[in-house]
Design an enzyme around this catalytic site. Structure first.
Site, PDB file in Angstrom:
ATOM      1  N   LYS A 190       0.844  -1.202   0.000  1.00 28.40           N
ATOM      2  CA  LYS A 190       0.000   0.000   0.000  1.00 28.40           C
ATOM      3  C   LYS A 190       0.877   1.250   0.000  1.00 28.40           C
ATOM      4  O   LYS A 190       1.622   1.492   0.948  1.00 28.40           O
ATOM      5  CB  LYS A 190      -0.912   0.060   1.226  1.00 28.40           C
ATOM      6  CG  LYS A 190      -1.894   1.230   1.109  1.00 28.40           C
ATOM      7  CD  LYS A 190      -2.628   1.538   2.387  1.00 28.40           C
ATOM      8  CE  LYS A 190      -1.923   2.517   3.280  1.00 28.40           C
ATOM      9  NZ  LYS A 190      -1.832   3.888   2.744  1.00 28.40           N
ATOM     10  N   GLU A 264      10.536   0.278  10.093  1.00 29.13           N
ATOM     11  CA  GLU A 264      11.454   1.404   9.877  1.00 29.13           C
ATOM     12  C   GLU A 264      10.680   2.647  10.292  1.00 29.13           C
ATOM     13  O   GLU A 264       9.784   3.082   9.576  1.00 29.13           O
ATOM     14  CB  GLU A 264      11.846   1.517   8.393  1.00 29.13           C
ATOM     15  CG  GLU A 264      12.485   0.266   7.822  1.00 29.13           C
ATOM     16  CD  GLU A 264      13.914   0.064   8.272  1.00 29.13           C
ATOM     17  OE1 GLU A 264      14.436   0.931   8.998  1.00 29.13           O
ATOM     18  OE2 GLU A 264      14.498  -0.965   7.905  1.00 29.13           O
ATOM     19  N   CYS A 298      13.053  10.599   7.580  1.00 27.96           N
ATOM     20  CA  CYS A 298      13.100   9.916   8.872  1.00 27.96           C
ATOM     21  C   CYS A 298      14.460  10.062   9.541  1.00 27.96           C
ATOM     22  O   CYS A 298      14.549  10.159  10.751  1.00 27.96           O
ATOM     23  CB  CYS A 298      12.741   8.452   8.698  1.00 27.96           C
ATOM     24  SG  CYS A 298      13.706   7.677   7.413  1.00 27.96           S
ATOM     25  N   GLU A 395       9.960  14.273  16.927  1.00 25.00           N
ATOM     26  CA  GLU A 395      10.184  14.505  15.514  1.00 25.00           C
ATOM     27  C   GLU A 395       9.279  15.637  15.017  1.00 25.00           C
ATOM     28  O   GLU A 395       8.085  15.647  15.325  1.00 25.00           O
ATOM     29  CB  GLU A 395       9.826  13.201  14.808  1.00 25.00           C
ATOM     30  CG  GLU A 395      10.343  13.063  13.436  1.00 25.00           C
ATOM     31  CD  GLU A 395      10.079  11.665  12.895  1.00 25.00           C
ATOM     32  OE1 GLU A 395       9.063  11.042  13.254  1.00 25.00           O
ATOM     33  OE2 GLU A 395      10.896  11.218  12.082  1.00 25.00           O
TER      34      GLU A 395
HETATM   35  P1  TAP Z   1       2.355   7.055   9.088  1.00 22.58           P
HETATM   36  O1  TAP Z   1       1.193   7.850   9.457  1.00 22.58           O
HETATM   37  O2  TAP Z   1       2.878   6.092  10.066  1.00 22.58           O
HETATM   38  O3  TAP Z   1       1.969   6.328   7.737  1.00 22.58           O
HETATM   39  C1  TAP Z   1       2.796   5.422   7.068  1.00 22.58           C
HETATM   40  C2  TAP Z   1       1.941   4.489   6.249  1.00 22.58           C
HETATM   41  O4  TAP Z   1       1.128   3.670   7.103  1.00 22.58           O
HETATM   42  C3  TAP Z   1       0.951   5.188   5.326  1.00 22.58           C
HETATM   43  O5  TAP Z   1       0.820   4.427   4.154  1.00 22.58           O
HETATM   44  C4  TAP Z   1      -0.317   5.157   6.149  1.00 22.58           C
HETATM   45  O6  TAP Z   1      -1.482   5.329   5.380  1.00 22.58           O
HETATM   46  C5  TAP Z   1      -0.238   3.787   6.766  1.00 22.58           C
HETATM   47  N1  TAP Z   1      -1.007   3.578   7.993  1.00 22.58           N
HETATM   48  C6  TAP Z   1      -1.537   4.502   8.838  1.00 22.58           C
HETATM   49  N2  TAP Z   1      -2.160   3.874   9.878  1.00 22.58           N
HETATM   50  C7  TAP Z   1      -1.988   2.539   9.686  1.00 22.58           C
HETATM   51  C8  TAP Z   1      -2.373   1.377  10.414  1.00 22.58           C
HETATM   52  N3  TAP Z   1      -3.042   1.437  11.551  1.00 22.58           N
HETATM   53  N4  TAP Z   1      -2.015   0.167   9.935  1.00 22.58           N
HETATM   54  C9  TAP Z   1      -1.303   0.050   8.793  1.00 22.58           C
HETATM   55  N5  TAP Z   1      -0.936   1.120   8.057  1.00 22.58           N
HETATM   56  C10 TAP Z   1      -1.254   2.349   8.500  1.00 22.58           C
HETATM   57  O7  TAP Z   1       3.600   7.928   8.679  1.00 22.58           O
HETATM   58  P2  TAP Z   1       3.622   9.112   7.640  1.00 22.58           P
HETATM   59  O8  TAP Z   1       3.013  10.289   8.272  1.00 22.58           O
HETATM   60  O9  TAP Z   1       3.089   8.664   6.346  1.00 22.58           O
HETATM   61  O10 TAP Z   1       5.203   9.276   7.471  1.00 22.58           O
HETATM   62  C11 TAP Z   1       5.975   9.995   8.350  1.00 22.58           C
HETATM   63  C12 TAP Z   1       6.681   9.084   9.363  1.00 22.58           C
HETATM   64  O11 TAP Z   1       7.356   8.018   8.732  1.00 22.58           O
HETATM   65  C13 TAP Z   1       7.720   9.814  10.126  1.00 22.58           C
HETATM   66  O12 TAP Z   1       7.612   9.526  11.483  1.00 22.58           O
HETATM   67  C14 TAP Z   1       9.027   9.273   9.583  1.00 22.58           C
HETATM   68  O13 TAP Z   1      10.094   9.368  10.461  1.00 22.58           O
HETATM   69  C15 TAP Z   1       8.676   7.907   9.232  1.00 22.58           C
HETATM   70  N6  TAP Z   1       9.545   7.394   8.180  1.00 22.58           N
HETATM   71  C16 TAP Z   1      10.458   6.481   8.506  1.00 22.58           C
HETATM   72  C17 TAP Z   1      11.323   5.991   7.543  1.00 22.58           C
HETATM   73  C18 TAP Z   1      12.342   4.994   7.936  1.00 22.58           C
HETATM   74  S1  TAP Z   1      13.120   4.231   6.790  1.00 22.58           S
HETATM   75  N7  TAP Z   1      12.644   4.717   9.160  1.00 22.58           N
HETATM   76  C19 TAP Z   1      11.215   6.416   6.229  1.00 22.58           C
HETATM   77  C20 TAP Z   1      10.265   7.341   5.918  1.00 22.58           C
HETATM   78  C21 TAP Z   1       9.413   7.817   6.915  1.00 22.58           C
HETATM   79  P3  TAP Z   1      -1.934   6.826   4.976  1.00 22.58           P
HETATM   80  O14 TAP Z   1      -0.946   7.307   4.011  1.00 22.58           O
HETATM   81  O15 TAP Z   1      -3.244   6.727   4.378  1.00 22.58           O
HETATM   82  O16 TAP Z   1      -1.913   7.604   6.255  1.00 22.58           O
END
Ligand code: TAP
Length: 788
Positions: A190, A264, A298, A395
């Site tokens: 997804k 991650e 991240c 963060e």
């Molecule tokens: P999240 O809100 O955690 O979303 C990540 C993904 O998970 C999205 O596809 C989201 O869908 C989905 N999701 C949300 N709730 C879920 C659930 N209960 N079960 C399964 N999937 C679910 O993060 P974000 O706001 O998109 O990204 C920012 C965060 O990602 C930051 O904290 C950043 O540090 C972290 N990040 C970490 C890394 C690595 S490699 N460590 C890399 C990039 C980002 P939706 O898009 O529809 O919300």
């Protein structure tokens, strides 16, 4: 006007990249997408919009994945998986190679589409994201080719459910898909709701590459769709990149489902500048650390730690450099900072900055032109912050740098590690001795020396602590998508609670005393003052052990924490201690065999003691041989992969083979520098407890091994919930495995559970294979560029 003045006063002209092709591609799809399931695009009933964050225009409508969509995708992946795996590594390598080539051929279209959907500068999508995507498919085509020889005794997990965030949409897709496919898994992925478009274009590339249908399935949707994938019973492996908060939700959701999980998650990575650093170089590095991708990274270097003696100079240089940053249309090739993904995110950044100012931070934003309209946020510096402030701990995920100072290297390490996260760190110093002394002391999965944000498919990426577990990239990343073949042949464990006998039974002759707990190198009475009986195979009472409780576990964890210097003891010395333990056990082999016989009906007690001695020799041998690696990354320099201990490991040992199972687990843990709090077999604990006499005479420092007896699942729960336990190994029933996984979500400790299956502890693979080495260590990649 002279030439110099002309250069200094000249205005930038716009240098826009054309989006005509990307817009045309969207038009060919009528700006409407469903999902990509079983090799075909599907229509959906409900859709959501995806917009260009730079100007708010609607790019396309995208399907919202329902339970039926996820079921269909998982079913397609399940059907396709056996044949995909059977194809063999070399045949899969051809497909991965074809995908790499197609990414390269379509790189400009992919880059522009990514920039339209995400708002990142075209310079970054064109020069960083998309080339790294191709690199990942190439690298993993190589692993597919070499799979049979490099990963013997392993097979694919099955179906991988993968959920990715919006900050590096196609890059994250490649980090997930390439290793999964190389290892023979099929996938249901997804994309993030904000950024689904390049994944749809990638689905087209899969069709062009002739990828068998059902191997890659992409289901669009929001968080609920992600949850449907991660919780699906047809999924064997879950790989998630995103926030720590959602990572925790997924850990709890998947507990007890027998799924392998890699997370991650977020970070608050330190960027440490020593006074002898090349300060201009460090400031330029900082631009890439915190203003790359608008700081929505991240591993962004979001916490600047600068040595006090140069703090004023560095801050002045940073402010001057900030005044030269250009914020504007992401399609403009001379732009430094593009658009923030969405107004929701921008407001969150603004709120967090306001909270920082309210806490006492000093705000600086340069006086630079900001675009009209669109979703933009200026580069921001919050100085004068303290390590305990929320802005220094949490963060912000935006272009906001938080700065603070330190005096000594030791203080720099202390502040850097004062975080619940542990993803990455940058160290800036011209003194290589200092830099290489600091790097291993930082609690982070990646350390860049005099550099930042360097990534490559050959070097694993992933965090310590609440930044998650598992690695993406490199050999270690491949193991995340493989499992030992023997796991499929294990039988469910037989419960041996051994506590339903008549305690009034007279003590048999073998009972000489009550065994105490072993904490901090001392035999200790249990806190509650209670004992529990241990019965022999025919119901005779054969001994008593202490009934440990939460307090005993807490004391044992504290003792383990106090023994942290064990990690710094040389591998040679650790090996020697293990050899002593083996030697001392061997001198008392008869008495251990008779204790084993008194507790179990096992006829092979002597063999079990012998195997235990051999296992100690095995891990003594390994202690100084678990070499790291120098990865072949495309920089002038080296990326050093170092195997570091996890820290304190909680271990619940199995009932089957009560001595060998116990030793098979604690020996590798301590061989590689961990401390353990171990729970021996609940049914047959006596032999493990008798070990303290052996440990005491073997030069093992107090607190490295602590032994607590009692109710295994209750004690393991306390270990799972304890914030100072870094990993938990649980070998017991299925219910306990589920509890261990669910209760570990608090500090996101890495777990290794038996899922209620029993292994053959005598077997070299099942009882001492590569899994034990990987579970006892975590890989830190230290990037050291060199040259003037
Ligand atoms: P999240 O809100 O955690 O979303 C990540 C993904 O998970 C999205 O596809 C989201 O869908 C989905 N999701 C949300 N709730 C879920 C659930 N209960 N079960 C399964 N999937 C679910 O993060 P974000 O706001 O998109 O990204 C920012 C965060 O990602 C930051 O904290 C950043 O540090 C972290 N990040 C970490 C890394 C690595 S490699 N460590 C890399 C990039 C980002 P939706 O898009 O529809 O919300």
């Amino acid at each position: 006007m002279d030439i110099m003045t002309a250069f200094k006063t000249m205005e930038y002209g716009p240098a826009p990249e054309s989006d005509a092709e990307a817009q045309a591609w969207l038009d060919t799809h009528n700006r409407s997408f469903g999902h990509f399931i079983d090799g075909a695009f599907t229509a959906t009933e409900t859709q959501f919009e995806t917009r260009n964050p730079a100007n708010g225009t609607l790019l396309a409508k995208v399907g919202s994945g329902s339970a039926a969509d996820v079921d269909a995708a998982v079913a397609a992946a399940r059907t396709a998986q056996p044949n995909w795996e059977k194809l063999g590594g070399p045949a899969r390598a051809r497909f991965l190679y074809a995908l790499a080539r197609l990414v390269q051929k379509n790189s400009r279209l992919l880059a522009v589409l990514e920039t339209l959907d995400n708002g990142k500068p075209i310079r970054e999508s064109r020069d960083i994201d998309i080339p790294l995507v191709a690199r990942h498919f190439y690298h993993h085509a190589g692993w597919a080719q070499l799979l049979e020889t490099e990963f013997p005794g392993h097979k694919a997990q099955g179906v991988a459910g993968q959920v990715i965030p919006w900050n590096f949409p196609l890059l994250m897709l490649s980090w997930k898909l390439a290793p999964a496919l190389a290892a023979g898994n099929t996938v249901v992925l997804k994309p993030a709701e904000y950024t689904p478009l390049t994944a749809m274009l990638f689905a087209e590339l899969c069709m062009q590459a002739g990828l068998p249908k059902g191997v890659v399935n992409i289901v669009n949707g929001q968080g609920e769709t992600g949850a449907l994938i991660s919780g699906h019973p047809g999924v064997n492996k879950v790989a998630f990149t995103g926030s720590t908060e959602v990572g925790r939700v997924i850990r709890r959701q998947t507990a007890g489902q027998g799924k392998k999980l890699t997370l991650e998650l977020g970070g608050k990575s330190p960027f440490i500048v020593f006074d002898d650093a090349d300060l201009d170089g460090a400031v330029e590095g900082l631009v890439d650390a915190i203003w790359f991708n608008q700081g929505q990274v991240c591993c962004a270097g979001s916490r600047l730690l600068v040595q006090e003696s140069v703090a004023d100079i560095v801050l002045a240089k940073i402010k001057a450099r900030m005044g030269k940053l250009r914020v504007g249309s992401p399609l403009d090739k001379s732009i430094d900072i593009g658009a923030i993904i969405d107004p929701v995110q921008r407001n969150q950044i603004a709120d967090r900055v306001a909270a920082g100012v309210a806490e006492g931070a000093i705000l600086f934003q340069p006086d630079i032109a900001m675009p009209e309209g669109g979703c933009f946020y200026p580069p921001t510096l919050l100085s004068g912050t303290e390590p305990a402030m929320t802005v220094a701990q949490e963060e912000i995920f935006g272009p906001v740098l938080v700065s603070m100072t330190f005096r000594t290297p030791a203080e720099a390490v202390q502040i850097a590690n004062n975080s619940r996260y542990g993803l990455a760190a940058s160290v800036w110093s011209e003194n290589i001795n200092l830099a290489l002394d600091i790097a291993p002391k930082l609690k982070a999965g990646i350390v860049w020396v005099n550099g930042t944000n360097m990534f490559d498919a050959a070097a694993g990426f992933g965090g310590y602590r609440e930044s998650g577990y598992g690695r993406e990239g490199g050999r270690e990343g491949m193991f995340e998508y493989l499992k030992p073949t023997y796991l499929d042949s294990l039988k469910p464990v037989k419960l041996m609670l051994n506590n339903d006998h008549d305690t009034k039974n007279a003590l048999s002759e073998t009972v000489d005393r009550t065994r105490k707990l072993y904490i901090g190198g001392k035999q200790t009475r249990p806190d509650g003052g209670y004992d529990r009986p241990v019965f022999g195979p025919k119901g005779a009472l054969v001994g008593q052990v202490g009934e440990g409780n939460r307090k005993d576990i807490r004391n044992a964890v504290e003792a383990a924490a106090n023994a942290s210097s064990w990690a710094g003891v040389s591998a040679h010395n650790r090996a020697q201690v293990l050899y002593y333990i083996a030697e001392n056990l061997s001198q008392r082999a008869d008495s251990f065999a008779s204790v084993l016989k008194s507790m179990t009906s096992a006829r092979n007690a002597e063999a079990e003691v012998e195997a235990s001695i051999d296992r100690l020799f095995h891990w003594a041998a390994w202690a100084d041989k678990l070499d790291g690696a120098v990865h072949n990354v495309p920089i002038r320099g080296v990326a050093l992969a170092m195997n570091e201990p996890m820290g304190t490991i909680g271990i619940a040992a199995p009932d089957e083979a009560p001595l060998l199972g116990f030793i098979a687990l604690i020996a590798p843990a301590i061989a590689f520098g961990n401390r353990v709090v171990a729970l021996p077999s609940q049914a047959h604990p006596l032999a493990a407890l008798d070990l303290y006499q052996v440990l005491e005479t073997s030069d093992l420092p107090a607190g490295v091994v602590n032994i607590v007896t009692g109710d295994r699942n209750a004690l393991a729960k306390t270990l799972a919930e304890h914030a100072n336990v870094d990993a938990l190994w649980f070998f017991g029933d299925a219910e306990g495995s589920k509890m261990a996984e669910a209760s570990s979500a608090g500090n996101l400790k890495r777990t290794w559970v038996s899922d209620g299956m029993a292994r053959d502890w005598f077997d070299a693979d099942q009882g001492a294979g590569g899994d034990f080495r990987r579970q006892a260590t975590q890989v830190k990649n230290i990037w050291v560029p060199y040259g003037e």
